[in-house]
Scaffold this motif. Structure first.
Motif, PDB file in Angstrom:
ATOM      1  N   GLY A 173       0.799  -1.224   0.000  1.00 61.45           N
ATOM      2  CA  GLY A 173       0.000   0.000   0.000  1.00 61.45           C
ATOM      3  C   GLY A 173       0.826   1.265   0.000  1.00 61.45           C
ATOM      4  O   GLY A 173       0.386   2.293  -0.496  1.00 61.45           O
ATOM      5  N   SER A 174       2.046   1.197   0.577  1.00 65.97           N
ATOM      6  CA  SER A 174       2.879   2.399   0.550  1.00 65.97           C
ATOM      7  C   SER A 174       4.021   2.254  -0.458  1.00 65.97           C
ATOM      8  O   SER A 174       4.985   3.004  -0.406  1.00 65.97           O
ATOM      9  N   LYS A 175       3.906   1.312  -1.358  1.00 66.51           N
ATOM     10  CA  LYS A 175       4.918   1.071  -2.408  1.00 66.51           C
ATOM     11  C   LYS A 175       6.320   1.025  -1.809  1.00 66.51           C
ATOM     12  O   LYS A 175       7.273   1.560  -2.373  1.00 66.51           O
ATOM     13  N   ASN A 176       6.423   0.403  -0.654  1.00 69.00           N
ATOM     14  CA  ASN A 176       7.680   0.385   0.078  1.00 69.00           C
ATOM     15  C   ASN A 176       8.510  -0.832  -0.335  1.00 69.00           C
ATOM     16  O   ASN A 176       8.469  -1.886   0.296  1.00 69.00           O
ATOM     17  N   LEU A 177       9.282  -0.672  -1.407  1.00 62.75           N
ATOM     18  CA  LEU A 177      10.028  -1.804  -1.945  1.00 62.75           C
ATOM     19  C   LEU A 177      11.131  -2.264  -1.002  1.00 62.75           C
ATOM     20  O   LEU A 177      11.354  -3.466  -0.831  1.00 62.75           O
ATOM     21  N   SER A 178      11.810  -1.299  -0.371  1.00 61.72           N
ATOM     22  CA  SER A 178      12.895  -1.720   0.522  1.00 61.72           C
ATOM     23  C   SER A 178      12.320  -2.499   1.705  1.00 61.72           C
ATOM     24  O   SER A 178      12.936  -3.449   2.185  1.00 61.72           O
TER      25      SER A 178
ATOM     26  N   LYS B  71      12.834   7.509   8.695  1.00 60.59           N
ATOM     27  CA  LYS B  71      11.902   6.408   8.951  1.00 60.59           C
ATOM     28  C   LYS B  71      11.256   6.578  10.327  1.00 60.59           C
ATOM     29  O   LYS B  71      10.113   6.164  10.548  1.00 60.59           O
ATOM     30  N   TYR B  82       3.392   7.332  -0.063  1.00 66.47           N
ATOM     31  CA  TYR B  82       4.253   6.297  -0.618  1.00 66.47           C
ATOM     32  C   TYR B  82       5.670   6.478  -0.078  1.00 66.47           C
ATOM     33  O   TYR B  82       6.144   7.600   0.065  1.00 66.47           O
ATOM     34  N   GLU B  83       6.300   5.333   0.173  1.00 62.95           N
ATOM     35  CA  GLU B  83       7.683   5.357   0.640  1.00 62.95           C
ATOM     36  C   GLU B  83       8.505   4.724  -0.474  1.00 62.95           C
ATOM     37  O   GLU B  83       8.583   3.511  -0.581  1.00 62.95           O
ATOM     38  N   LEU B  85      11.815   5.089  -1.686  1.00 69.66           N
ATOM     39  CA  LEU B  85      13.232   4.756  -1.776  1.00 69.66           C
ATOM     40  C   LEU B  85      13.898   4.884  -0.416  1.00 69.66           C
ATOM     41  O   LEU B  85      13.608   5.804   0.335  1.00 69.66           O
ATOM     42  N   ASP B  86      14.768   3.936  -0.119  1.00 64.13           N
ATOM     43  CA  ASP B  86      15.591   4.050   1.080  1.00 64.13           C
ATOM     44  C   ASP B  86      16.908   4.682   0.654  1.00 64.13           C
ATOM     45  O   ASP B  86      17.655   4.095  -0.117  1.00 64.13           O
ATOM     46  N   ARG B 179      14.247   8.332   3.931  1.00 61.04           N
ATOM     47  CA  ARG B 179      13.445   7.759   2.852  1.00 61.04           C
ATOM     48  C   ARG B 179      12.953   8.864   1.919  1.00 61.04           C
ATOM     49  O   ARG B 179      12.698   9.987   2.359  1.00 61.04           O
TER      50      ARG B 179
END
Lengths: 374, 210
Positions: A173-178, B71, B82-83, B85-86, B179
C-alpha cells in the motif's frame, strides 16, 4: 440547471450532477435514517473508514450511533435471494473522525451500490459510473483499479501465509520496496519471487499496458480467474469508450475480510487524497448471511470544498447605496434594473468590508457609478 | 514542476547533494539568503526547507509532491504516503536505553520517556506490557538520570551521548534511515516526473555504495 452554477458551491453542484447521472442509468434513490443501532457497527468495525462512532442513548435505552457509513445500512436491509437485484444510490450525511484530526465531522457522501448477481457487465457499469462521477467533477481525473484476489493469489504463490498477509498489504500500500525486500528476506522468500512482487507493487500503468505486463505473473486458479475478470472488464470498458484514464495500481489495497474482487479509487488532480473509493464486497455480504454479489462506491464530497477556483472573489456584483431623500419606489426600480446583471445589495450607507464589483450611488438625480473593481 | 520538501539540517543538506548529483540542481539553494523556496524551472524542481518532522505533513497533504523523511518520523506519524526509496543515509536505530545498572522488573508499570510516543507504545503493546509514556521534546537522556523515567526510547547513532551519561542501549527497536516519500495523488498525476527522479536518485546512490 442555469441557476445552479452561480449559487451552488462546487461540492453542492457535484451532488446534483451525480444524482442525475445515477438516476439516468436506472439507479434509484435510497434514503436511510440518520441513526442506526450501535450493534451494526460494533460487529463490523474494521469495515468503517474511521472506527470512532458518535453514540447516544435513545429514549428506550438502546445505544444508537450517528451513521458513519451508508453501505452497512443498505445491505442490512436488502433481501438477498436468487432473483433479487438492487441498483441504488444515496446522498447522505455521515459522521466520522478524520485521521489525525480531532473530533467528529459531518461529511456529505454520495455513492451507489449494485447488489444481486454481479457479472462483468454489472462491474463495468459501476466502474463506468465511477469514471463519469469523477469526470463530472474535473476532466483531470484518474481511476485506479486493483484486484484483491489477484494479489492474494500472488502472495500465496510466493509462500506468504495468512499471518503475514496484513504486513505485506500495508507495505504494498505504501509502495515500500525496501520494506518488502527486508520482509521477504526475514521470511526466507526467494529473491526472484520478491523482485516480481516489487515489480507488481511499483507498477502504475494504463489498464491495457498493465494487463500485458502482469500476464506473466499469473499462476494458479485464483490468479487466473482474477486476471480474466480484469481482461473482460477491460473489454467491456472499451465498449463504453472509457479506458484511457483507467489505471492498474496494486497499491490500492483494502481489508481482505470484506473485499475479495476488484477494488478501485478515484483521484482528481490537485486534491491530495482519494475522493472516490469502492469495490466488490461479497465477503461483507456473506457476513450478513446474504449470498449475493455486491459492488459499490462512495464519493467523498467534503474534499471538493477547497477545490473550486477562486473566481468568485466578490461578495456581490453591485453595492447600491441610496441617499436619504430617495423614495423607496426609486430604490426598488434601481435595484431591479441593476439586478439584471447580477447580485445587488441595497444599503443606506456603504459597507467598507464588502467586496463588490461595482459601487453605485442612487441620488435624487439618478444612478452614479462611484467605483468599478473589475 | 515537482515540489520537494527537504528536512532542515545536516540530513537535508546531504539529501539535496544527491538530488544535485542526479541532475536536479538548484544553485540558489546554496546561497546565503532568507528565501524559503528555491526553484529551478529548467529542470522542473522547487525545493523548500521544513522542520524534519513536518516533511510528512507537507507530503501527505500535497503541498509537497515528494520529500525526504526519516523512517522514525514515518513510523511515528504513520502518514498515508508512498515510501519510494531508502536513501541509506542518516542511518541510526531506534532503541530502548536505560541506566547501565537498570534492572527491568515486569511486575510494575514501566515509565518510558520519549519523543516518539507512538513507536514506544507499539513496541510495548506487542509485548503486552503496561507502560506510562512521558512525552518529552528534547534532552531525553536526562529522564532516567533524574528518575523521571525508567527507560527512554530514542534514536541512537553511535551511543556516545548515552555512554557519557552512564546510560546504555538495551534493546534495538528498528533501524532508521532517510526515505524518499511521495504524495499518493502526485505520484499518479506526475508519475513520469517522480519516477524519473526516483530512478536517477537510485543510480547515484548505487554508485556511491559501490
Amino acid at each position: 440547471m442555469s441557476f445552479a452554477s452561480q449559487v451552488l458551491r462546487e461540492d453542492e453542484r457535484a451532488i446534483y450532477e451525480l444524482r442525475s447521472l445515477y438516476s439516468k442509468y436506472g439507479y434509484s434513490h435510497y434514503r436511510v435514517s440518520k441513526f442506526e443501532e450501535y450493534d451494526l457497527y460494533a460487529k463490523n468495525r474494521s469495515f468503517l473508514v474511521s472506527e470512532n462512532l458518535l453514540t447516544f442513548t435513545d429514549t428506550n435505552g438502546k445505544l444508537m450511533a450517528l451513521k458513519p457509513d451508508v453501505t452497512l445500512s443498505i445491505i442490512k436491509n436488502v433481501v438477498a435471494n436468487e432473483s433479487s437485484s438492487y441498483k441504488l444510490y444515496y446522498d447522505e450525511h455521515v459522521y466520522r473522525t478524520t485521521v489525525g484530526g480531532d473530533g467528529f465531522r459531518e461529511i456529505r457522501q454520495t455513492g451507489l451500490e449494485s447488489i444481486g448477481s454481479i457479472d462483468v457487465f454489472a462491474e463495468s457499469e459501476v466502474l463506468m459510473l465511477a469514471m463519469k462521477s469523477l469526470e463530472s467533477i474535473s476532466k483531470e481525473f484518474l481511476l485506479d483499479i486493483s484486484h484483491m484476489r489477484f494479489l492474494e493469489g500472488f502472495l500465496e504463490n510466493i509462500g506468504v501465509g495468512a499471518e503475514n498477509m496484513g504486513e505485506f498489504l500495508s507495505l504494498i500500500g505504501s509502495k515500500n520496496l525496501s520494506g518488502l525486500r527486508a520482509l521477504c528476506g526475514t521470511l526466507g522468500i526467494d529473491k526472484d519471487k520478491c523482485e516480481s512482487l516489487c515489480v507488481l507493487t511499483a507498477m502504475y500503468l494504463p489498464i491495457d499496458k498493465a494487463l500485458y505486463e502482469i500476464k506473466k505473473f499469473v499462476k494458479g486458479e485464483k490468479m487466473q480467474s482474477a486476471f480474466s475478470e480484469l481482461e473482460q472488464i477491460y473489454d467491456t470498458m472499451s465498449c463504453y469508450g472509457s479506458t484511457d484514464r483507467l489505471y492498474v495500481d496494486f497499491s490500492i489495497v483494502n481489508d481482505m475480510n470484506y473485499y475479495d474482487g476488484i477494488i478501485f479509487k478515484g483521484f482528481i488532480n490537485r486534491i491530495p487524497d482519494s475522493i472516490l473509493s469502492g469495490g466488490r464486497y461479497d465477503r461483507l455480504m456473506e457476513k450478513f448471511g446474504k449470498r449475493v454479489g455486491a459492488i459499490g462506491f462512495a464519493v467523498y464530497l467534503d474534499k471538493l470544498e477547497r477545490f473550486a477556483a477562486d473566481e468568485n472573489s466578490f461578495d456581490v456584483d453591485v453595492m447600491l447605496v441610496y441617499d436619504e431623500d430617495v423614495a423607496p419606489r426609486d430604490i426598488i426600480a434601481a435595484a431591479r434594473e441593476l439586478g439584471k446583471d447580477g447580485s445587488v445589495r441595497v444599503l443606506s450607507a456603504p459597507d467598507e468590508s464588502l467586496r463588490c464589483r461595482k459601487l453605485v450611488r442612487l441620488g435624487k438625480d439618478g444612478i452614479l457609478t462611484l467605483e468599478t473593481n473589475d | 514542476m515537482i515540489n520537494i520538501a527537504l528536512p532542515k539540517g545536516r540530513l537535508g543538506e546531504k539529501a539535496y547533494g544527491i538530488f544535485e548529483e542526479a541532475g536536479f540542481e538548484c544553485p540558489s539553494i546554496r546561497e546565503e539568503s532568507r528565501k524559503l523556496i528555491f526553484e529551478n524551472a529548467e529542470v522542473g524542481v522547487r525545493y523548500f526547507w521544513v522542520k524534519p518532522s513536518d516533511v510528512v505533513v507537507y507530503v501527505e497533504r500535497g503541498a509537497a509532491d515528494i520529500g525526504i523523511a526519516g523512517k522514525d518520523i514515518i513510523l511515528e506519524y504513520k502518514p498515508d504516503i508512498y515510501e519510494l526509496l531508502d536513501l541509506g543515509m542518516g542511518k541510526c536505530r531506534m532503541a530502548v536505553a536505560a541506566k547501565k545498572d537498570f534492572c527491568d522488573r515486569r511486575d510494575r508499570t514501566l515509565r518510558v520517556a520519549t519523543k516518539f510516543p507512538n513507536i514506544a507504545r507499539d513496541y510495548y503493546n506487542k509485548q503486552s506490557r503496561e507502560i506510562d509514556i512521558i512525552k518529552l521534546n528534547g534532552s531525553i537522556e536526562l529522564a532516567p538520570i533524574l528518575e523521571l523515567s525508567d527507560v527512554i526510547v530514542d534514536i541512537v547513532e553511535t551511543g556516545k551521548t548515552l555512554y557519557e551519561n552512564d546510560l546504555e542501549p538495551k534493546q534495538d527497536i528498528v533501524d532508521i534511515s532517510a526515505r524518499l516519500v511521495a504524495n499518493k495523488v502526485s505520484h499518479k498525476f506526475k508519475n513520469a516526473e517522480i519516477n524519473d527522479i526516483c530512478k536517477k536518485l537510485e543510480k547515484v546512490l548505487a554508485q556511491k555504495n559501490k
